[in-house]
Design a protein around this motif. Structure first.
Motif, PDB file in Angstrom:
ATOM      1  N   PRO A 174       4.908  13.071   4.927  1.00 43.96           N
ATOM      2  CA  PRO A 174       6.101  12.796   4.123  1.00 43.96           C
ATOM      3  C   PRO A 174       5.958  13.211   2.665  1.00 43.96           C
ATOM      4  O   PRO A 174       4.873  13.104   2.072  1.00 43.96           O
ATOM      5  N   ASN A 175       7.043  13.687   2.127  1.00 42.12           N
ATOM      6  CA  ASN A 175       7.118  14.016   0.712  1.00 42.12           C
ATOM      7  C   ASN A 175       7.984  12.977   0.028  1.00 42.12           C
ATOM      8  O   ASN A 175       9.139  13.219  -0.336  1.00 42.12           O
ATOM      9  N   LEU A 176       7.443  11.775  -0.101  1.00 38.36           N
ATOM     10  CA  LEU A 176       8.158  10.654  -0.698  1.00 38.36           C
ATOM     11  C   LEU A 176       7.554  10.313  -2.059  1.00 38.36           C
ATOM     12  O   LEU A 176       6.336  10.414  -2.245  1.00 38.36           O
ATOM     13  N   SER A 177       8.400   9.897  -2.978  1.00 42.67           N
ATOM     14  CA  SER A 177       7.930   9.370  -4.251  1.00 42.67           C
ATOM     15  C   SER A 177       8.001   7.852  -4.171  1.00 42.67           C
ATOM     16  O   SER A 177       9.090   7.267  -4.239  1.00 42.67           O
ATOM     17  N   LEU A 178       6.859   7.209  -3.976  1.00 39.00           N
ATOM     18  CA  LEU A 178       6.793   5.765  -3.764  1.00 39.00           C
ATOM     19  C   LEU A 178       6.412   5.063  -5.062  1.00 39.00           C
ATOM     20  O   LEU A 178       5.409   5.405  -5.696  1.00 39.00           O
ATOM     21  N   ARG A 179       7.194   4.056  -5.425  1.00 35.68           N
ATOM     22  CA  ARG A 179       6.950   3.297  -6.657  1.00 35.68           C
ATOM     23  C   ARG A 179       6.987   1.813  -6.337  1.00 35.68           C
ATOM     24  O   ARG A 179       7.925   1.330  -5.683  1.00 35.68           O
ATOM     25  N   GLY A 180       5.952   1.103  -6.763  1.00 33.36           N
ATOM     26  CA  GLY A 180       5.898  -0.332  -6.531  1.00 33.36           C
ATOM     27  C   GLY A 180       5.532  -1.070  -7.806  1.00 33.36           C
ATOM     28  O   GLY A 180       4.829  -0.528  -8.670  1.00 33.36           O
ATOM     29  N   GLN A 181       6.003  -2.304  -7.914  1.00 29.20           N
ATOM     30  CA  GLN A 181       5.651  -3.176  -9.029  1.00 29.20           C
ATOM     31  C   GLN A 181       5.283  -4.544  -8.483  1.00 29.20           C
ATOM     32  O   GLN A 181       5.860  -5.002  -7.496  1.00 29.20           O
ATOM     33  N   GLU A 182       4.326  -5.197  -9.137  1.00 28.04           N
ATOM     34  CA  GLU A 182       3.880  -6.514  -8.689  1.00 28.04           C
ATOM     35  C   GLU A 182       3.373  -7.288  -9.891  1.00 28.04           C
ATOM     36  O   GLU A 182       2.653  -6.743 -10.743  1.00 28.04           O
ATOM     37  N   LEU A 183       3.742  -8.569  -9.972  1.00 27.16           N
ATOM     38  CA  LEU A 183       3.399  -9.402 -11.116  1.00 27.16           C
ATOM     39  C   LEU A 183       1.952  -9.875 -11.078  1.00 27.16           C
ATOM     40  O   LEU A 183       1.286  -9.964 -12.106  1.00 27.16           O
ATOM     41  N   HIS A 184       1.424 -10.193  -9.889  1.00 23.36           N
ATOM     42  CA  HIS A 184       0.111 -10.815  -9.764  1.00 23.36           C
ATOM     43  C   HIS A 184      -0.973  -9.762  -9.546  1.00 23.36           C
ATOM     44  O   HIS A 184      -0.900  -8.962  -8.610  1.00 23.36           O
ATOM     45  N   ALA A 185      -1.993  -9.774 -10.412  1.00 22.54           N
ATOM     46  CA  ALA A 185      -3.035  -8.746 -10.377  1.00 22.54           C
ATOM     47  C   ALA A 185      -3.801  -8.743  -9.052  1.00 22.54           C
ATOM     48  O   ALA A 185      -4.107  -7.673  -8.516  1.00 22.54           O
ATOM     49  N   ASP A 186      -4.139  -9.928  -8.520  1.00 20.91           N
ATOM     50  CA  ASP A 186      -4.884  -9.980  -7.260  1.00 20.91           C
ATOM     51  C   ASP A 186      -4.087  -9.356  -6.119  1.00 20.91           C
ATOM     52  O   ASP A 186      -4.625  -8.608  -5.298  1.00 20.91           O
ATOM     53  N   THR A 187      -2.787  -9.682  -6.062  1.00 27.40           N
ATOM     54  CA  THR A 187      -1.944  -9.110  -5.013  1.00 27.40           C
ATOM     55  C   THR A 187      -1.784  -7.611  -5.196  1.00 27.40           C
ATOM     56  O   THR A 187      -1.743  -6.856  -4.219  1.00 27.40           O
ATOM     57  N   LEU A 188      -1.711  -7.155  -6.440  1.00 27.43           N
ATOM     58  CA  LEU A 188      -1.594  -5.722  -6.711  1.00 27.43           C
ATOM     59  C   LEU A 188      -2.826  -4.967  -6.207  1.00 27.43           C
ATOM     60  O   LEU A 188      -2.713  -3.847  -5.688  1.00 27.43           O
ATOM     61  N   GLN A 189      -4.000  -5.569  -6.332  1.00 26.87           N
ATOM     62  CA  GLN A 189      -5.213  -4.948  -5.793  1.00 26.87           C
ATOM     63  C   GLN A 189      -5.123  -4.806  -4.272  1.00 26.87           C
ATOM     64  O   GLN A 189      -5.504  -3.780  -3.709  1.00 26.87           O
ATOM     65  N   ILE A 190      -4.620  -5.855  -3.618  1.00 24.47           N
ATOM     66  CA  ILE A 190      -4.440  -5.787  -2.170  1.00 24.47           C
ATOM     67  C   ILE A 190      -3.479  -4.650  -1.813  1.00 24.47           C
ATOM     68  O   ILE A 190      -3.705  -3.891  -0.868  1.00 24.47           O
ATOM     69  N   ALA A 191      -2.393  -4.511  -2.575  1.00 24.07           N
ATOM     70  CA  ALA A 191      -1.425  -3.443  -2.326  1.00 24.07           C
ATOM     71  C   ALA A 191      -2.069  -2.072  -2.481  1.00 24.07           C
ATOM     72  O   ALA A 191      -1.862  -1.170  -1.658  1.00 24.07           O
ATOM     73  N   CYS A 192      -2.859  -1.894  -3.543  1.00 21.45           N
ATOM     74  CA  CYS A 192      -3.548  -0.613  -3.762  1.00 21.45           C
ATOM     75  C   CYS A 192      -4.434  -0.263  -2.577  1.00 21.45           C
ATOM     76  O   CYS A 192      -4.430   0.882  -2.097  1.00 21.45           O
ATOM     77  N   LEU A 193      -5.191  -1.251  -2.098  1.00 21.72           N
ATOM     78  CA  LEU A 193      -6.102  -0.983  -0.985  1.00 21.72           C
ATOM     79  C   LEU A 193      -5.373  -0.774   0.318  1.00 21.72           C
ATOM     80  O   LEU A 193      -5.774   0.054   1.148  1.00 21.72           O
ATOM     81  N   ASN A 194      -4.297  -1.528   0.538  1.00 20.09           N
ATOM     82  CA  ASN A 194      -3.503  -1.355   1.759  1.00 20.09           C
ATOM     83  C   ASN A 194      -3.004   0.083   1.870  1.00 20.09           C
ATOM     84  O   ASN A 194      -3.092   0.714   2.932  1.00 20.09           O
ATOM     85  N   LEU A 195      -2.466   0.613   0.773  1.00 17.22           N
ATOM     86  CA  LEU A 195      -1.971   1.992   0.783  1.00 17.22           C
ATOM     87  C   LEU A 195      -3.123   2.988   0.868  1.00 17.22           C
ATOM     88  O   LEU A 195      -3.054   3.983   1.606  1.00 17.22           O
ATOM     89  N   ALA A 196      -4.198   2.742   0.113  1.00 19.78           N
ATOM     90  CA  ALA A 196      -5.326   3.672   0.123  1.00 19.78           C
ATOM     91  C   ALA A 196      -5.969   3.755   1.499  1.00 19.78           C
ATOM     92  O   ALA A 196      -6.349   4.841   1.957  1.00 19.78           O
ATOM     93  N   ALA A 197      -6.089   2.606   2.183  1.00 17.64           N
ATOM     94  CA  ALA A 197      -6.692   2.604   3.520  1.00 17.64           C
ATOM     95  C   ALA A 197      -5.857   3.391   4.516  1.00 17.64           C
ATOM     96  O   ALA A 197      -6.374   3.891   5.515  1.00 17.64           O
ATOM     97  N   ARG A 198      -4.561   3.509   4.264  1.00 17.39           N
ATOM     98  CA  ARG A 198      -3.674   4.277   5.141  1.00 17.39           C
ATOM     99  C   ARG A 198      -3.519   5.728   4.681  1.00 17.39           C
ATOM    100  O   ARG A 198      -2.789   6.503   5.296  1.00 17.39           O
ATOM    101  N   GLY A 199      -4.150   6.073   3.560  1.00 16.73           N
ATOM    102  CA  GLY A 199      -4.021   7.415   3.033  1.00 16.73           C
ATOM    103  C   GLY A 199      -2.674   7.701   2.403  1.00 16.73           C
ATOM    104  O   GLY A 199      -2.210   8.843   2.397  1.00 16.73           O
ATOM    105  N   ILE A 200      -2.016   6.667   1.838  1.00 20.48           N
ATOM    106  CA  ILE A 200      -0.686   6.812   1.248  1.00 20.48           C
ATOM    107  C   ILE A 200      -0.799   6.756  -0.273  1.00 20.48           C
ATOM    108  O   ILE A 200      -1.428   5.849  -0.822  1.00 20.48           O
ATOM    109  N   ARG A 201      -0.177   7.711  -0.936  1.00 18.25           N
ATOM    110  CA  ARG A 201      -0.179   7.742  -2.395  1.00 18.25           C
ATOM    111  C   ARG A 201       1.097   7.095  -2.926  1.00 18.25           C
ATOM    112  O   ARG A 201       2.187   7.368  -2.432  1.00 18.25           O
ATOM    113  N   ALA A 202       0.925   6.260  -3.934  1.00 19.88           N
ATOM    114  CA  ALA A 202       2.072   5.591  -4.556  1.00 19.88           C
ATOM    115  C   ALA A 202       1.727   5.254  -5.991  1.00 19.88           C
ATOM    116  O   ALA A 202       0.554   5.127  -6.353  1.00 19.88           O
TER     117      ALA A 202
END
Length: 463
Positions: A174-202
């Motif tokens: 996919p050629n998608l421009s994915l943008r996410g925002q999150e208030l809590h730093a710990d949850t944001l780390q989980i989001a980064c790893l969730n996408l990275a483990a799937r090979g998804i850039r955002a």
């Protein structure tokens, strides 16, 4: 280990294993960097030896995660991987072996996130259940090349599902421009790893309060599951000159309508949005709430409202609705062939649930989600399969109804589907449903009582 640390560790190990596989597929590349970044095969070999395993796991995972979790101030997230004492060596060996031989580590990843969501649900940091994530993504139907935003992304499940949806339908990366925002730093780390483990850039950026200012761009697709009925969401009174409000300033003690206007403002000229909202957003009687709903209807932004079953979230018992917003309901490619300008679809899917085996929890039934989508696609004039003639939409008083925006205005801008598409029930059925609702309320009180007792015991022990 607590669930948060265990989830971090599993996500990290899955990421290292996936990066190793990627490097193997790219001929001629260094197989993971045997110097500073020990490869996955090295870790598997270490797990086969009797020596303490914790330090090797921390070294390997931390080295691979440093570039993924590095923030603007240079913090590489060294504390992301928890301390691993020798007492967990046997479990670590089993975990590494399971990940190494798994064909689909995504299933393990999703199970891990589901357990973390359940563990932290009482603090309000839950993740959207996968069945609802799939429904939201399929309802807005992102296309390749779209700009996608989730302003309260949690574990980034909606962004990951958008990528999977497009990849499965195009057969391409996919050629998608994915943008996410999150208030809590710990949850944001989980989001980064969730996408990275799937090979998804955002682009997730640093922790941020999305409601503090308007989105920095417009988006083709916006999806969100914000906290329900968030009070005191603004440290200062909302400014009258904020372009999101435009004369309809949302109440300061409840963020539901602020989220709705925030998402609407972020939509491109043909942008679509899916957002989960507590029922009160559709029925609030305060003048400010009525004015905001009147504005959304007057600007023809509301496409569909779906009343979802109660009990889908483990932390809250209130009912909620799925709102679909749309800047352009005229016939066009990627949306549908029927002109639905100045019309709103209401779907009453309150009974579209099934019990989860071995628990008191519910989930959205697969056939219920399919029926919601079939109804929505027929209303839009979308074929369910390639080359098929779209089904003809018809109102069903027990399930769905399509109203003009004039009719909605005449009804006081009440947007709750159970008002417009109410399933008639005989006395026996109504009594049974009332007993079921009371049972779920009682379960919730039991759980609340247990949590309060646990917290009180902990406080007393600290005296």
């Amino acid at each position: 280990m607590n669930t948060q640390d265990a989830c971090r560790l599993v996500l990290g190990l899955i990421y290292v294993r996936n990066k190793e596989q990627e490097s193997v597929l790219r001929a001629g590349e260094d197989q993971g960097g045997r110097g500073e970044r020990p490869p996955w095969r090295w870790l598997v070999d270490q797990a086969a030896r009797p020596a303490p395993l914790g330090p090797d796991v921390r070294r390997c995972v931390s080295a691979w995660l440093a570039p993924v979790l590095r923030t603007e101030d240079g913090d590489a997230g060294q504390n992301f991987v928890p301390h691993l004492p020798p007492t967990v060596d046997d479990q670590l060996r089993n975990l590494i072996a399971e990940i190494d031989r798994a064909d689909r580590v995504v299933e393990l990843l999703e199970q891990c996130l589901a357990e973390l969501s359940t563990a932290q649900a009482r603090r309000g940091h839950y993740f959207t259940p996968q069945g609802i994530v799939q429904l939201m993504v399929e309802a807005v139907a992102p296309q390749n090349g779209h700009r996608v935003l989730d302003p309260v992304c949690g574990s980034a499940g909606l962004l990951a599902e958008a990528e999977r949806y497009v990849r499965e339908r195009t057969g391409l990366q996919p050629n998608l421009s994915l943008r996410g925002q999150e208030l809590h730093a710990d949850t944001l780390q989980i989001a980064c790893l969730n996408l990275a483990a799937r090979g998804i850039r955002a682009d997730l950026g640093p922790p941020a309060d999305s409601l503090a200012k308007p989105a920095d761009d417009v988006y083709d697709i916006v999806m969100a599951n914000p906290p329900f009925n968030l009070s005191a969401w603004s440290a200062v009174p909302p400014a009258d000159d904020d372009p999101r409000w435009t004369g309809t300033v949302p109440p300061r003690d409840n963020a539901n309508h602020a989220w709705m206007l925030h998402l609407a403002h972020a939509l491109a000229p043909r942008g679509r949005a899916a957002v989960l909202m507590a029922d009160g957003a559709a029925t609030g009687l305060r003048p400010s709430e009525r004015r905001i709903r009147a504005r959304l209807i007057g600007e023809d932004l509301v496409e569909c409202v779906v009343a979802l079953p109660p009990g889908l979230f483990p932390h809250v018992r209130i009912s909620c609705c799925l709102w679909l917003l749309n800047r352009d309901k005229s016939p066009h490619r990627g949306w549908g062939s029927v002109d639905r300008r100045k019309q709103v679809l209401f779907i009453n899917a309150r009974s579209a649930y099934e019990a989860m085996t071995g628990t008191r929890q519910r989930r959205l039934a697969a056939d219920g989600a399919d029926r919601i989508l079939r109804t929505l696609f027929a209303w839009r004039g979308v074929p369910t399969t390639q080359g098929e003639t779209p089904r003809r939409y018809e109102n069903d008083p027990r399930w769905c109804t399509s109203l003009s925006t004039t009719d909605v205005a005449d009804a006081g801008h009440v947007l709750l589907p159970t008002v417009h598409a109410l399933e008639p029930a005989d006395e026996h059925t109504a009594a049974r449903e009332r007993v079921e609702d009371l049972k779920w309320e009682l379960y919730a009180k039991f759980e609340e009582s247990f949590a309060l007792e646990r917290d009180l015991r902990q406080l007393l022990d600290e005296l």
